[in-house]
Design an enzyme around this catalytic site. Structure first.
Site, PDB file in Angstrom:
ATOM      1  N   GLU A  31      60.477  77.671  43.501  1.00 14.29           N
ATOM      2  CA  GLU A  31      60.173  78.847  42.552  1.00 14.29           C
ATOM      3  C   GLU A  31      61.226  79.875  42.236  1.00 14.29           C
ATOM      4  O   GLU A  31      61.528  80.429  40.914  1.00 14.29           O
ATOM      5  CB  GLU A  31      59.152  79.925  43.354  1.00 14.29           C
TER       6      GLU A  31
ATOM      7  N   GLU B 274      54.271  75.183  38.623  1.00 10.11           N
ATOM      8  CA  GLU B 274      53.723  74.093  39.420  1.00 10.11           C
ATOM      9  C   GLU B 274      52.364  73.712  39.078  1.00 10.11           C
ATOM     10  O   GLU B 274      51.453  74.543  39.067  1.00 10.11           O
ATOM     11  CB  GLU B 274      53.885  74.645  40.965  1.00 10.11           C
TER      12      GLU B 274
ATOM     13  N   PHE C 159      50.170  82.052  43.546  1.00  6.10           N
ATOM     14  CA  PHE C 159      49.601  82.959  44.322  1.00  6.10           C
ATOM     15  C   PHE C 159      50.782  84.046  44.390  1.00  6.10           C
ATOM     16  O   PHE C 159      51.965  83.815  44.841  1.00  6.10           O
ATOM     17  CB  PHE C 159      49.241  82.504  45.817  1.00  6.10           C
TER      18      PHE C 159
ATOM     19  N   ASP D 152      51.567  85.970  46.534  1.00  2.00           N
ATOM     20  CA  ASP D 152      52.277  85.884  48.157  1.00  2.00           C
ATOM     21  C   ASP D 152      53.652  85.012  48.023  1.00  2.00           C
ATOM     22  O   ASP D 152      54.374  85.112  49.050  1.00  2.00           O
ATOM     23  CB  ASP D 152      51.312  85.219  48.948  1.00  2.00           C
ATOM     24  N   PHE D 153      53.837  84.145  46.850  1.00  2.00           N
ATOM     25  CA  PHE D 153      55.047  83.394  46.888  1.00  2.00           C
ATOM     26  C   PHE D 153      56.042  84.087  46.312  1.00  2.00           C
ATOM     27  O   PHE D 153      57.299  83.623  46.225  1.00  2.00           O
ATOM     28  CB  PHE D 153      54.750  82.035  46.105  1.00  2.00           C
TER      29      PHE D 153
ATOM     30  N   HIS E 217      47.997  84.151  51.231  1.00  2.00           N
ATOM     31  CA  HIS E 217      47.250  83.740  50.029  1.00  2.00           C
ATOM     32  C   HIS E 217      46.476  84.761  49.528  1.00  2.00           C
ATOM     33  O   HIS E 217      45.385  84.541  48.861  1.00  2.00           O
ATOM     34  CB  HIS E 217      46.655  82.249  50.158  1.00  2.00           C
TER      35      HIS E 217
END
Lengths: 340, 326
Positions: free
Chosen positions: A75, A32, A98, A100-101, A144
């Site tokens: 994603e 992205e 990140f 976290d994703f 994040h």
């Protein structure tokens, strides 16, 4: 000349990507806003983003948007596509932004990418690099700020690298791209701007080789990513007290260079591990178990782990400062094992 | 759709509160009094307010990283919100969540969200609760054009279609996912058209016109409440500021932003229309602006004067009950 050249960790990573894209036309980058401005009507919108820390800015002008491509916020889609492309002839570097994703594409990563080679009886390979930012300290709150690398290290089929210097970042990224397996390349947010010596030419820091950042005879401190800075600073402070601390940066968490760690513990007899990841089943636990298995009779004190508490990362600076391991906590842990 | 005067005044107050709140957050952030990241909702007020005007405290919404507007539209206290952004113990989430995680279940606010598309399945769950418990409540999920490209959007809408959940999905298409144009990232002509694939009503809404949002959201919410299943609304809107504060916005021109500020400001246009039609007076609206301004001022003072959380609070609220013995 080259010896004085300094780059930030971010610039070092960009240079490795640049070298490898130049060297191998099958290397592509996607994620992205890795370029930015896709679909913009402005003529100069290209590179207006370059990923969350601007790392991939400037690559599109040279390699074109066909090889460095912005993706929709999908994603599971684009990371799965990176894995599929890797199995069929490309070497994608996919940017997850990140770490976290990771939950969104995780099935593609751990049930597909990590297992394809094994399930197919060794008849396929998945040379993908997944880049992601890790770590706290910028008040980015619970979704994040995580480290999470222990989850990836837990899964057979995944490799995990976490550089702590610009030099290692460039060499490890080069190694990760050339590696034939799926490699998580994790970049600590608070190290991206740190500067250090980086040679201009291309070079490899092999996966699975730890680095002794500081030699010492009294106690071994293994620290990961940003925690290395705390360990080195704690070691400098304790030198005045006559404590000689050896600091080891594993650099790769999977494969892990257990040899360097065990050799050091056999020499010092004491081990402290500093890990910013949450404490249950993390790398600190893993390394402590390794030392207990392999160096038990050399240990002169209990192994100490310095980690955050078993909680999500809080937002408020007042809470986050209490959450992330501090230099004081590292010093205290070292003093405890020295006193034992 | 005729909107009663009292409702018009309430709508204006909510939109003005969002605008002033966001402008002030921008200043506080620039002055380093707010840590972390902020994503501002200014420009998009008509969507949150036009939708939430039809909801009660028992109706749930889920929101996004750009969540301040949804919180205010749903009635979350601005003092507690500002204190949360400041990271103080008096914050609506005790300083644990910050800008991207504001939630207040008493007001039907099931959370802003740091994960794009993260709120869509949660809203399906809130709608399922209403359905199973036999309540006539609805759930609304706000998400962006970027969120419409996540798997969670497709799975959530399919689930809502299959179970005929009392849910409304509100795509806020502000044209940009970070720096990526929705013209590039959204396959198909528009997001609303995806409704057909999941057997639900889909409609494009002028998100820059409060009245269009109010009318179409009203119908969708009434249908959900009446047991007629979910709707997908795509509200075409525009954000006045960058993706986050600090975004240099090299993907769009300053002239474009100015054009929207000048000619498509939802607050200005609402004011022009309601005063032209003599539904409201300038005096009434000015009075609201003054009142809102005072409330924002006192929210900032409250936040600044509030205590920091105690370090020992870090380990609170992880579980309801958790005992480890060593």
């Amino acid at each position: 000349m080259s010896e004085e050249r300094e780059l930030t960790m971010g610039a070092a990573i960009r240079e490795a990507l640049h070298h490898e894209m130049e060297r191998d036309s099958t290397v592509i980058v996607m994620g992205e806003d890795v370029v930015g401005g896709a679909g913009s009507k402005l003529p100069d919108a290209e590179d207006c983003w370059g990923g969350p820390f601007g790392i991939t800015g400037g690559l599109a002008g040279k390699f074109g948007r066909n090889r460095i491509r912005d993706t929709p916020i999908s994603e599971a889609g684009f990371i799965g596509a990176a894995i599929g492309a890797a199995a069929t002839g490309l070497r994608p570097v996919a940017a997850l932004m990140f770490v976290d994703f990771f939950g969104i594409p995780m099935d593609q990563i751990f049930n597909q990418g990590a297992k394809i080679r094994y399930m197919f009886g060794g008849k396929a390979k998945v040379p993908v690099v997944i880049r992601a930012a890790i770590g706290g300290g910028i008040n980015a709150a619970a979704q994040h700020s995580q480290c999470l690398y222990s989850i990836f290290a837990h899964i057979p089929g995944l490799k995990v690298v976490v550089p702590s210097t610009p030099y290692d970042a460039k060499g490890l990224m080069t190694a990760a791209i050339r590696d034939d397996d799926l490699v998580f390349f994790l970049e600590h947010k608070r190290l991206m701007g740190s500067k250090g010596h980086v040679p201009e030419e291309s070079y490899v820091v092999p996966l699975g080789e730890a680095l002794v950042r500081r030699e010492g005879d009294d106690v071994t401190v293994v620290a990961i990513a940003k925690m290395i800075d705390l360990a080195l600073s704690a070691a400098d402070g304790l030198e005045a007290e006559g404590v000689n601390v050896e600091v080891i940066d594993p650099r790769s968490l999977s494969p892990l260079d257990g040899r360097t760690i065990v050799d050091s513990v056999e020499k010092t007899g004491r081990l402290v591990i500093v890990d910013e990841d949450t404490p249950r089943c993390n790398l600190a636990t893993d390394i402590a178990a390794l030392a207990a298995d392999e160096a038990f009779y050399s240990l002169e004190a209990p192994i100490k782990r310095v980690t955050p508490p078993h909680t999500p990362v809080p937002f408020s600076p007042a809470l986050e400062n209490a959450y992330i391991p501090s230099e004081d906590r590292v010093v205290t842990a070292i003093r405890e094992v020295m006193a034992a | 759709m005729e909107i009663p005067k009292e409702k018009l005044l309430e709508i204006y107050e909510r939109m003005a509160t969002i605008r002033q709140f966001e402008e002030r957050v921008r200043e506080e952030f620039a002055a380093n009094r707010i840590p972390g990241f902020v994503h501002l909702y200014a420009g998009e007020e008509a969507v949150a307010v036009g939708v939430c005007a039809h909801l009660t405290d028992e109706d749930m919404i889920t929101s996004t990283h750009r969540g301040h507007g949804h919180c205010i539209a749903k009635g979350v206290d601005v003092k507690a919100m500002m204190a949360e952004l400041y990271g103080r113990a008096t914050g609506v989430c005790k300083g644990k969540g910050g800008s991207m995680h504001i939630a207040d279940l008493d007001r039907g606010m099931l959370g802003a969200n740091g994960i794009v598309g993260g709120g869509i399945p949660l809203a399906c769950g809130a709608a399922l609760s209403a359905q199973v418990l036999g309540k006539d409540n609805v759930a609304v999920s706000f998400f962006g054009d970027g969120g419409a490209n996540e798997g969670s959007f497709h799975e959530g809408l399919n689930l809502a279609g299959v179970w005929q959940l009392p849910a409304v999905f509100v795509a806020e298409n502000n044209g940009w996912a970070e720096s990526t144009s929705s013209d590039y990232s959204v396959a198909g002509a528009d997001i609303a058209g995806r409704a057909r694939a999941y057997g639900m009503r889909g409609e494009v809404v002028d998100g820059l016109d409060l009245f269009d949002v109010y009318e179409k959201a009203g119908k969708a919410i009434a249908a959900a409440r009446a047991g007629e299943g979910p709707t997908l609304l795509e509200c075409k809107t525009y954000r006045f500021y960058g993706h986050h504060e600090g975004d240099k916005q090299g993907y769009r021109s300053q002239e474009e932003v100015e054009e929207y500020r000048k000619n498509h400001c939802v607050i200005k246009n609402f004011r022009a229309r309601t005063t032209d039609e003599r539904a409201l007076t300038d005096e009434e609206l000015d009075e609201i602006e003054t009142r809102v301004s005072e409330s924002i001022e006192s929210a900032v003072a409250y936040a600044a004067d509030s205590p920091w959380p105690e370090p020992s609070d870090v380990t609170e609220d992880v579980y309801v009950d958790y005992k480890e013995v060593l």
